[in-house]
Scaffold this active site. Structure first.
Site, PDB file in Angstrom:
ATOM      1  N   SER A 116       0.836  -1.207   0.000  1.00  0.00           N
ATOM      2  CA  SER A 116       0.000   0.000   0.000  1.00  0.00           C
ATOM      3  C   SER A 116       0.862   1.245   0.000  1.00  0.00           C
ATOM      4  CB  SER A 116      -0.872  -0.011   1.258  1.00  0.00           C
ATOM      5  OG  SER A 116      -1.497   1.237   1.440  1.00  0.00           O
ATOM      6  N   TYR A 140      -1.231  -1.041  10.510  1.00  0.00           N
ATOM      7  CA  TYR A 140      -1.540  -1.580   9.172  1.00  0.00           C
ATOM      8  C   TYR A 140      -0.437  -1.220   8.171  1.00  0.00           C
ATOM      9  CZ  TYR A 140      -3.407  -1.272   4.439  1.00  0.00           C
ATOM     10  OH  TYR A 140      -3.554  -1.346   3.073  1.00  0.00           O
ATOM     11  N   LYS A 144       2.565  -3.611   6.227  1.00  0.00           N
ATOM     12  CA  LYS A 144       2.879  -3.672   4.793  1.00  0.00           C
ATOM     13  C   LYS A 144       4.380  -3.466   4.577  1.00  0.00           C
ATOM     14  CE  LYS A 144      -1.283  -4.405   3.190  1.00  0.00           C
ATOM     15  NZ  LYS A 144      -1.607  -5.742   2.673  1.00  0.00           N
ATOM     16  N   PHE A 167      -2.229   2.834  -4.608  1.00  0.00           N
ATOM     17  CA  PHE A 167      -2.797   4.088  -4.119  1.00  0.00           C
ATOM     18  C   PHE A 167      -4.276   3.796  -3.812  1.00  0.00           C
ATOM     19  CE2 PHE A 167       0.634   7.161  -4.092  1.00  0.00           C
ATOM     20  CZ  PHE A 167       1.641   6.303  -4.455  1.00  0.00           C
ATOM     21  N   ASN A 168      -5.223   4.638  -4.134  1.00  0.00           N
ATOM     22  CA  ASN A 168      -6.584   4.406  -3.632  1.00  0.00           C
ATOM     23  C   ASN A 168      -7.405   3.531  -4.585  1.00  0.00           C
ATOM     24  OD1 ASN A 168      -5.440   6.896  -2.388  1.00  0.00           O
ATOM     25  ND2 ASN A 168      -7.312   6.757  -1.202  1.00  0.00           N
ATOM     26  N   LEU A 188     -13.532   6.724   0.760  1.00  0.00           N
ATOM     27  CA  LEU A 188     -14.360   7.766   0.150  1.00  0.00           C
ATOM     28  C   LEU A 188     -15.398   7.243  -0.850  1.00  0.00           C
ATOM     29  CD1 LEU A 188     -15.045  10.749  -0.175  1.00  0.00           C
ATOM     30  CD2 LEU A 188     -13.196  10.934  -1.850  1.00  0.00           C
ATOM     31  N   GLY A 282      -4.418  12.800  10.771  1.00  0.00           N
ATOM     32  CA  GLY A 282      -3.477  11.935  10.041  1.00  0.00           C
ATOM     33  C   GLY A 282      -3.612  11.997   8.534  1.00  0.00           C
TER      34      GLY A 282
END
Ligand code: UD1
Length: 326
Positions: A116, A140, A144, A167-168, A188, A282
């Site tokens: 990630s 988390y 990774k 990425f997302n 999102l 964050g």
């Protein structure tokens, strides 16, 4: 010769399994089904079991003549990893070590790992390339980074690995019959979908006072089927003798939360109720990929844009309002 897909009944795993099957490759999924769905795999072979169980993994390797692995199986909720670090380290890190140990015992030496962009934490700037310092900000993300390092350390044992830093991830299969379970995520795009379908009253924009053009945060949204394709290219790279690699998987295109809302309204023709809320602790202002390396080495690039991400997610949730098994 079969490709073993750990976590194959999960969101990205199932899309990758489907793509490989469509390409005529032999695949088998290994999943505990704790957070995955049998129905996500349709007629793809599924073995129910844990990556940390050497008997199960060994049996799968022998029965299916496994030649390579794509390793998705992991917990992935950032907030949960903060409150349950033991569970995360045990499953994500110890589980991966057990898996690799068993794979090596069965002469399986090619692995693609689901990493990630969270390993970068808050990068000094974007686009972010693979040489950026790793600053994981949650158990988390640390898991990774730890597994990436562990895999790289196994090179002397003959293991070759590709760690893909997503990425997302967003969107759904073009059929409209596979997608993300929105019940367990606060990312999102699923939240946007919940608002469109009336499950949540309103989208909260987490801050509009960031140093970005419109004040909202910028991310790099990658279609899940493009991500699946990156895994196939990584497998083929290893099969043709490629050396171990760590690569970003992103479009290189940053999109703000407000831009994503505008695209959603344009694609769906519906108003998305939203309001500006406070910043989420964050959250970095802007994170998007420099995808130069993956283009050069794997020949991968994203072929689907944000409109396809939104339209495919919308189609999936419209056709399957209760997800897979309800
Ligand atoms: C998060 C994780 C990351 C993980 C990724 C995909 C963190 C710090 N990072 O990334 O490790 O790999 O998900 O699972 O948790 N937003 C809103 N309102 C909402 C939800 C999100 O405004 O209701 C904004 C966020 O502030 C962010 C963007 O949308 O700017 C994307 O958020 P999200 O989908 O949660 O992903 P990331 O935080 O980028």
């Amino acid at each position: 010769m079969t490709i073993l897909i750990t976590g194959g009944a999960g969101y990205i795993g199932s899309h990758t399994a489907r793509l490989l099957q469509e390409m005529g490759r032999d695949v088998v999924a290994l999943d505990t089904l704790e957070r995955g769905y049998r129905d996500a795999l349709d007629d793809i072979d599924l073995v129910e079991g844990d990556i940390a169980d050497p008997r199960v993994v060994g049996k799968v390797c022998r029965k299916y003549d496994v030649a390579s692995v794509i390793h998705f199986a992991a917990y992935k909720a950032v907030g949960e990893s903060v409150s349950e670090p033991l569970r995360y380290y045990k499953n994500n890190v110890s589980g991966s070590i057990s898996l690799v140990e068993t794979l090596l015992e069965h002469d399986v030496r090619q692995i693609v790992f689901s990493s990630s962009a969270a390993v970068y934490g808050t990068p000094d700037g974007s686009p972010v390339n693979e040489d950026a310092p790793l600053r994981p900000q949650s158990p988390y993300a640390q898991n990774k980074a730890d597994v990436e390092h562990f895999l790289a350390s196994c090179d002397p044992l003959g293991l070759r690995s590709v760690s893909l830093r997503y990425f997302n991830a967003a969107g759904a299969h073009e059929s409209g019959d596979m997608g993300e379970d929105w019940s367990a995520t606060a990312n999102l795009v699923p939240v946007v979908m919940k608002v469109l379908f009336g499950i949540e009253p309103m989208l909260e924009i987490f801050g509009d006072d960031y140093p970005t053009a419109d004040g909202s945060c910028i991310r790099d949204y990658v279609h899940v089927d493009d991500l699946a394709d990156a895994h196939v290219k990584a497998l083929d790279y290893l099969a043709s003798g490629g050396t171990s690699l760590v690569a970003n998987v992103g479009t290189g295109q940053g999109t703000s939360v407000k831009q994503l809302i505008a695209v959603t309204e344009s694609v769906t023709g519906r108003q998305l109720p939203h309001r500006v809320a406070g910043r989420r602790p964050g959250d970095p202002a802007a994170v998007f990929a420099d995808p130069t390396l993956i283009r050069a080495v794997l020949g991968w690039r994203a072929t689907r844009d944000l409109r396809e991400i939104i339209s495919s997610a919308y189609r999936w949730h419209e056709r399957h309002p209760d997800g897979y098994d309800r």
